[in-house]
Scaffold this motif. Structure first.
Motif, short mmCIF file in Angstrom:
data_model
loop_
_atom_site.label_atom_id
_atom_site.label_comp_id
_atom_site.label_asym_id
_atom_site.label_seq_id
_atom_site.Cartn_x
_atom_site.Cartn_y
_atom_site.Cartn_z
N UNK A 26 2.16 1.36 -16.50
CA UNK A 26 1.44 0.02 -16.64
C UNK A 26 0.36 0.12 -15.54
N UNK A 27 0.71 0.24 -14.22
CA UNK A 27 0.00 0.07 -13.14
C UNK A 27 -1.00 1.29 -13.17
N UNK A 28 -0.80 2.39 -13.70
CA UNK A 28 -1.67 3.60 -13.65
C UNK A 28 -2.85 3.27 -14.68
N UNK A 29 -2.38 2.55 -15.76
CA UNK A 29 -3.34 2.38 -16.70
C UNK A 29 -4.49 1.23 -16.21
N UNK A 30 -3.95 0.24 -15.83
CA UNK A 30 -4.70 -1.04 -15.51
C UNK A 30 -4.85 -1.33 -13.95
N UNK A 31 -4.46 -0.38 -13.14
CA UNK A 31 -4.99 -0.87 -11.87
C UNK A 31 -5.48 0.66 -11.12
N UNK A 32 -6.18 0.38 -9.96
CA UNK A 32 -6.66 1.70 -9.32
C UNK A 32 -5.62 2.08 -8.06
N UNK A 33 -4.61 1.65 -8.08
CA UNK A 33 -3.54 1.81 -7.10
C UNK A 33 -3.28 3.28 -6.79
N UNK A 34 -3.17 3.83 -5.45
CA UNK A 34 -2.46 5.18 -5.49
C UNK A 34 -1.15 5.52 -5.90
N UNK A 35 -0.63 6.47 -5.81
CA UNK A 35 0.84 6.89 -6.17
C UNK A 35 1.86 5.93 -5.25
N UNK A 36 1.43 6.03 -3.75
CA UNK A 36 2.38 5.48 -2.94
C UNK A 36 2.39 3.96 -3.06
N UNK A 37 1.10 3.40 -3.32
CA UNK A 37 0.96 1.99 -3.49
C UNK A 37 1.76 1.50 -4.67
N UNK A 38 1.41 2.35 -5.97
CA UNK A 38 2.22 2.10 -7.41
C UNK A 38 3.79 2.02 -7.02
N UNK A 39 4.34 2.97 -6.20
CA UNK A 39 5.67 2.91 -6.00
C UNK A 39 6.24 1.60 -5.16
N UNK A 40 5.47 1.08 -4.26
CA UNK A 40 5.85 0.03 -3.60
C UNK A 40 5.68 -1.18 -4.60
N UNK A 41 4.54 -1.04 -5.30
CA UNK A 41 4.40 -2.25 -6.30
C UNK A 41 5.79 -2.47 -7.31
N UNK A 42 6.38 -1.03 -7.73
CA UNK A 42 7.24 -1.07 -8.59
C UNK A 42 8.49 -1.75 -7.96
N UNK A 43 8.78 -1.25 -6.70
CA UNK A 43 9.62 -1.83 -6.09
C UNK A 43 10.00 -3.24 -6.09
N UNK A 44 8.64 -3.94 -5.98
CA UNK A 44 8.62 -5.49 -5.91
C UNK A 44 8.86 -5.87 -7.07
N UNK A 45 8.44 -5.38 -8.09
CA UNK A 45 8.73 -5.83 -9.74
C UNK A 45 10.14 -5.77 -9.81
N UNK A 46 10.94 -4.66 -9.53
CA UNK A 46 12.06 -4.39 -9.57
C UNK A 46 13.10 -5.84 -9.00
N UNK A 47 12.66 -5.95 -7.97
CA UNK A 47 13.26 -6.90 -7.12
C UNK A 47 13.02 -8.45 -7.93
N UNK A 48 11.63 -8.61 -8.36
CA UNK A 48 11.21 -9.73 -9.16
C UNK A 48 12.36 -9.94 -10.42
N UNK A 49 12.57 -9.06 -10.98
CA UNK A 49 13.49 -9.23 -12.07
C UNK A 49 14.98 -9.00 -11.72
N UNK A 50 15.40 -9.18 -10.45
CA UNK A 50 16.78 -9.28 -10.08
C UNK A 50 17.65 -8.20 -9.61
N UNK A 51 16.81 -6.96 -9.58
CA UNK A 51 17.66 -5.83 -8.98
C UNK A 51 17.63 -5.59 -7.33
N UNK A 52 18.96 -5.09 -7.01
CA UNK A 52 18.81 -4.71 -5.55
C UNK A 52 19.09 -2.97 -5.72
N UNK A 53 18.98 -2.59 -4.35
CA UNK A 53 18.95 -1.09 -4.34
C UNK A 53 17.92 -0.57 -5.28
#
Length: 549
Positions: free
Chosen positions: A124-151
């Motif tokens: 989704x981020x690849x389609x709708x943002x200009x974030x590079x791969x490393x930034x997208x990975x960090x963004x996904x980590x934040x999203x996973x935290x937002x929906x209640x995941x640890x690890x």
């Protein structure tokens, strides 16, 4: 235009006189007729109604995801002032994921089974943002935290099959919020989940919505969910919105007869069995089924030891009464049900049917007793051979058990169909020609044709709409009284269990943690786990549900 810039100028969603139809070989069949809906910033609009009412079609039209033969025939769908009907395919691809998102019903078919979780969210981020791969990975980590995941890195690298149903649904929510949309269409987002998992998912959606002022169209057949989680409600029937307004007002004092019908049909925690139990004194009713110290262990490749799916479970079922076994997915309740009919063999323990220890019998010897205990499954369509007509489907157990003549079998098949209130003309139909409720009636008829004393019902109404569910529960109650049947009723829906049970056994991690009379368990639970299950039932926390619960 940002959320802040648009929310004061336009409704987030404004649907006017919407008509949608599906093209067939000979005509276009309308399925939505003249729908009007308005949704403001940060609000939740619940679309409720039975299967085929058109609620999912409206959601698909908003997203521009109608099936290939579906067309918007007339009307407008405006999102922040822009008409999506005339927006075009390219524009809709821009909007989907960034401004409008979908949370689908079934995560098992909505996630790519051969792709890791993290990259699926990152798409989704690849389609709708200009974030590079490393930034997208960090963004996904934040999203996973937002929906209640640890690890979160571990979750990033996992495949869908390595997650539970609730975890997979959290991943779909992460996908939906990745582009920071201002409108989410949630199509039955918790219908396949246990009550406690459902509550956690709905709490999460509420928290995310309140933090981001995202608006939501919540498509559901569960009036408890609608009452608890929406600001406005629209009731659909046969393609039309028959009533809408503030949720509190509609639930407390519905104006349309169909809305009142849905409310009457909803199973509740506020009432017990539909008719009085066969006997108020258990000692007057003989035990027809007795399980003692049942265990079932499964070997797991690569794991140390075995998984104890069922661990030292004991209970009795008396003639003419219902024992319900409740618990979350993985609690062992369905494994217990399958052991009772010897679809799987217990690791240890005993099962007595009408005084005979059937676990001591060979499969050949058990065959004689098999006609005394029958099972009805959650999904009758999967249990039927689609090539057979209903006569052959219902007749099959009679043939398997060597019933004498075809004339005798035909008479018993017709009698079984009559008992479930279906006309004899249906015997020539195939399963695909029936509704979900009709198929479940056929499944019950097939179970009854051998004239059993005990019927095991494994989630028999969980896939049905609320009014069809009510019809099946009334049918089961009538058959129990007329035929003096005993039921073992497996369910995760405590409101349904409340409506049908004499006794309840609560299972957790393979063990029975509470067992007693239904009235006692529901009004004064003895364990924290049972209290947690009851507290998670939707509708209990809303005064709007006072008319229902």
């Amino acid at each position: 235009m940002s959320k802040a810039e648009t929310e004061d100028r336009f409704p987030v969603l404004d649907v006017r006189k919407l008509r949608v139809g599906y093209r067939t070989s000979s005509e276009t069949v309308p399925v939505v007729e003249g729908a009007d809906l308005t949704l403001g910033a940060g609000q939740v609009l619940a679309l409720v109604g039975e299967s085929g009412s058109g609620k999912t079609t409206i959601g698909q039209a908003v997203l521009g995801l109608l099936p290939a033969n579906g067309d918007v025939l007339a009307g407008e769908i405006r999102h922040d002032g822009e008409d999506l009907v005339t927006a075009g395919a390219d524009r809709m691809r821009e909007l989907r994921g960034s401004r409008i998102s979908l949370i689908p019903q079934d995560p098992t078919v909505s996630l790519n089974p051969i792709k890791r979780i993290g990259p699926q969210i990152a798409d989704v981020l690849k389609l709708h943002t200009d974030e590079n791969r490393a930034t997208r990975r960090e963004h996904v980590h934040r999203l996973l935290e937002q929906v209640g995941f640890t690890e979160v890195e571990r979750r990033y690298r996992q495949y869908p099959h390595e997650l539970s149903g609730g975890m997979r649904q959290r991943v779909l929510i992460a996908v939906a919020i990745a582009g920071d949309p201002d409108l989410i269409v949630a199509d039955e987002p918790t219908s396949g989940l246990d009550v406690t998992v459902q509550k956690r998912i709905l709490d999460l959606l509420d928290e995310l919505r309140e933090r981001t002022r995202t608006s939501m169209v919540l498509i559901t057949h569960d009036l408890g969910v609608a009452a608890d989680r929406s600001d406005r409600i629209a009731v659909m029937r046969a393609g039309e919105i028959v009533e809408q307004g503030e949720t509190r007002s509609v639930i407390a004092d519905p104006a349309h007869e169909y809305s009142r019908h849905l409310l009457r049909s909803a199973p509740t925690l506020g009432r017990g069995t539909r008719t009085a139990p066969t006997s108020t004194d258990d000692s007057e009713s003989p035990v027809v089924l007795s399980a003692r110290h049942l265990t079932k262990h499964f070997a797991v490749p690569g794991a140390r030891g075995a998984v104890k799916a069922v661990d030292d479970v004991s209970f009795d079922v008396r003639r003419g009464q219902t024992l319900s076994i409740v618990g979350e997915s993985g609690s062992g309740k369905s494994t217990t049900a399958r052991m009772l009919v010897r679809l799987i063999e217990p690791t240890s323990g005993s099962i007595e049917i009408l005084g005979t220890d059937v676990t001591a019998l060979s499969r050949r010897q058990f065959r004689r007793h098999r006609r005394n205990i029958q099972i009805v499954y959650q999904n009758p369509y999967a249990a039927f051979d689609p090539r057979f007509d209903l006569f052959s489907i219902i007749e099959e157990p009679l043939r398997a058990h060597g019933s004498t003549t075809r004339a005798d079998r035909a008479a018993r098949v017709r009698r079984a169909l009559e008992e479930v209130a279906l006309p004899a003309a249906y015997l020539e139909r195939k399963p695909s020609e029936l509704s979900g409720g009709q198929r479940q009636r056929v499944a019950i008829a097939r179970a009854l044709v051998l004239e059993p004393k005990i019927v095991v019902l494994d989630e028999p109404v969980s896939a049905l709409d609320v009014s069809v569910q009510d019809q099946i529960l009334v049918l089961l109650d009538r058959l129990q009284r007329e035929l003096d049947l005993s039921y073992v009723f497996i369910s995760h829906d405590l409101a349904v269990v409340r409506a049908i049970s004499d006794h309840v056994a609560v299972m957790n991690h393979g063990r029975v943690v509470e067992h007693g009379a239904a009235e006692q368990v529901f009004t004064d639970p003895a364990t924290d786990y049972t209290a947690e299950l009851l507290a998670a039932v939707p509708g209990r926390g809303s005064s709007a549900r006072d008319k229902v619960y």
